[in-house]
Design a protein around this motif. Sequence first.
Motif, PDB file in Angstrom:
ATOM      1  N   VAL A 166      13.044  -6.304   4.584  1.00 34.12           N
ATOM      2  CA  VAL A 166      13.899  -5.076   3.937  1.00 34.12           C
ATOM      3  C   VAL A 166      13.849  -5.300   2.263  1.00 34.12           C
ATOM      4  N   GLU A 167      13.836  -6.313   1.915  1.00 34.76           N
ATOM      5  CA  GLU A 167      14.022  -6.829   0.717  1.00 34.76           C
ATOM      6  C   GLU A 167      12.888  -6.351  -0.177  1.00 34.76           C
ATOM      7  N   ARG A 168      11.770  -6.656   0.209  1.00 36.93           N
ATOM      8  CA  ARG A 168      10.414  -6.349  -0.094  1.00 36.93           C
ATOM      9  C   ARG A 168      10.306  -4.815  -0.332  1.00 36.93           C
ATOM     10  N   ILE A 169      10.501  -4.308   0.489  1.00 35.35           N
ATOM     11  CA  ILE A 169      10.635  -2.679   0.828  1.00 35.35           C
ATOM     12  C   ILE A 169      11.415  -2.176  -0.632  1.00 35.35           C
ATOM     13  N   LYS A 170      12.610  -2.485  -0.530  1.00 38.91           N
ATOM     14  CA  LYS A 170      13.654  -2.411  -1.587  1.00 38.91           C
ATOM     15  C   LYS A 170      13.041  -2.779  -2.964  1.00 38.91           C
ATOM     16  N   GLN A 171      12.231  -3.938  -3.122  1.00 38.86           N
ATOM     17  CA  GLN A 171      11.950  -4.431  -4.372  1.00 38.86           C
ATOM     18  C   GLN A 171      10.933  -3.181  -4.931  1.00 38.86           C
ATOM     19  N   LEU A 172       9.893  -3.078  -4.187  1.00 37.81           N
ATOM     20  CA  LEU A 172       8.791  -2.083  -4.502  1.00 37.81           C
ATOM     21  C   LEU A 172       9.044  -0.564  -4.332  1.00 37.81           C
TER      22      LEU A 172
ATOM     23  N   ALA B  15       0.469   9.662  -0.260  1.00 41.86           N
ATOM     24  CA  ALA B  15       1.023  10.349   0.729  1.00 41.86           C
ATOM     25  C   ALA B  15       2.011   9.855   1.600  1.00 41.86           C
ATOM     26  N   PHE B  16       1.990   8.397   1.567  1.00 39.04           N
ATOM     27  CA  PHE B  16       2.827   7.815   2.593  1.00 39.04           C
ATOM     28  C   PHE B  16       4.313   7.831   1.794  1.00 39.04           C
ATOM     29  N   MET B  17       5.325   8.177   2.711  1.00 43.24           N
ATOM     30  CA  MET B  17       6.690   8.525   2.098  1.00 43.24           C
ATOM     31  C   MET B  17       7.433   7.136   1.874  1.00 43.24           C
ATOM     32  N   PRO B  18       8.443   7.124   1.093  1.00 43.84           N
ATOM     33  CA  PRO B  18       9.434   6.194   1.116  1.00 43.84           C
ATOM     34  C   PRO B  18      10.218   6.009   2.207  1.00 43.84           C
TER      35      PRO B  18
ATOM     36  N   PHE C 221       0.721  -1.297  -0.011  1.00 40.64           N
ATOM     37  CA  PHE C 221      -0.072  -0.049  -0.023  1.00 40.64           C
ATOM     38  C   PHE C 221       0.884   1.351  -0.103  1.00 40.64           C
ATOM     39  N   CYS C 222       1.801   1.340   0.741  1.00 43.58           N
ATOM     40  CA  CYS C 222       2.689   2.565   0.965  1.00 43.58           C
ATOM     41  C   CYS C 222       3.373   2.523  -0.225  1.00 43.58           C
ATOM     42  N   ALA C 223       3.615   1.711  -0.871  1.00 46.39           N
ATOM     43  CA  ALA C 223       4.373   1.767  -2.477  1.00 46.39           C
ATOM     44  C   ALA C 223       3.533   2.482  -3.339  1.00 46.39           C
ATOM     45  N   GLN C 224       2.313   2.421  -3.058  1.00 47.85           N
ATOM     46  CA  GLN C 224       1.498   2.918  -4.440  1.00 47.85           C
ATOM     47  C   GLN C 224       0.591   4.239  -3.695  1.00 47.85           C
TER      48      GLN C 224
END
Length: 455
Positions: free
Chosen positions: A295-301, A262-265, A256-259
């Motif tokens: 962590v890897e999922r965050i960096k992937q998206l 307003a939620f920042m990276p 959700f944050c990835a798309q």
Amino acid sequence: MEKEATWKAAYFTLGCKLNFAETSTVGQQLKEAGVRAVQKGEIADVCIVNTCSVTEVADHKCRQAIHKLVREHPGAIVVVTGCYAQLQPVQVAGIEGVDLVLGAEEKGQVVPRVLEMLESRSKEVAEMAEAACHHQTTPTAKIRSFMPSCSCGNRTRYFLKVQDGCDYYCTYCTIPIARGRSRNGSIESLVAQARDVVARGGREIVITGVNIGDFGKTTGEDFLSLIKALDAVEGIERYRISSIEPNLLTDEIIEFCAQSRAFMPHFHIPLQSGSDEVLRLMHRRYDTALFRHKVERIKQLIPDAFIGVDVIVGTRGETEELFNETVSFLRSLPITQLHVFSYSERPGTMALKIQHSVSPEEKHRRSNVLLELSDEKFRAFYEAYRDRQEVRPVLLEHSKTKGVMHGFTDNYIKVELHVDPSEVKQLDNTIVNVQIGEWNEKGDALVATVLTSSL
């Protein structure tokens, strides 16, 4: 409508962002009731200390702060609240000059009790302090109240408290004892507070709490539903999640944050140790494999995401071999910055039963090892954007230096801008696109050039 100021208050806060948000809310409520913040050189009528007790050092700082305020504001009513007040009320009540001690359950009573005491100017010790002298503070299991808080203090960004307390009982931690069980406000009430921030001109909100991923325990809701509702609030351009447990940071939240609008990276995830054996001793609810996946999922998206990580060194049971596992694990992760804490033994915690303690000197050495690793990763992250002269949106805020403004990009890179002094007021609390350049003189930010407004 604010009353004309009748009294003056001095505030002192120690510890987490949640404490600062709560103090700011108390200050705003007292201001509306006619109690203004004390100015330099003035003597306050009331001093309010919001305490922390995460380490023995924090306890010492709390006592120092109380003694200092008592000296600087003779005759003032002194009110102490927060985690240290909850955990050690007898000790706090015994400090000369303290008039009122309020624990976690009583924190919402700060404003009415202060106003009552100011009206009467009585110097009697209140019920909580009297109970403390008989070792009868409110038991943790009975702490149920949720004190709403959404405030910015003197900063551009607002801090929205969505949750309080913790049900985890990690072996090294006193927070569940100090703040009570997990509880929260409703999504409806929190959205209303976010809309109020819009009305007050706010552009960015940091979502805070003790264990925010556990949101919903008292309302039957969940954190994903909360952030979806907040994302829909028109006028708030930025949200940041202050800290979330890795086992509660679901893939759905990351997606959700990835798309989202307003939620920042930007993520902050407590690891505490990169050794599965130490995590087991800590009673943490995940292992290193799960943490790596998050962590890897965050960096992937979200490839540009800033990822901060909390680590504790020198806990009971952390041998040199297990510490080296932590170093190797952290070195292998695509993270940005480490927040390093030295383990401090806290009375009443289960960690005291664990064999093998680490000397203060060794804790210091291990802290330095991780701080050096953090600096390497932090500078590498910044320099990647410096080398590319990246263009990013920044929320600007004024500084104490004439013609200089600061701000953070969406992915939390601190930038410094040199602008015409006449433009500072116009640019303050605005989001602009900037081109990132070289390091500033202090080496704590990248100098940037304003391009255009992002709105």
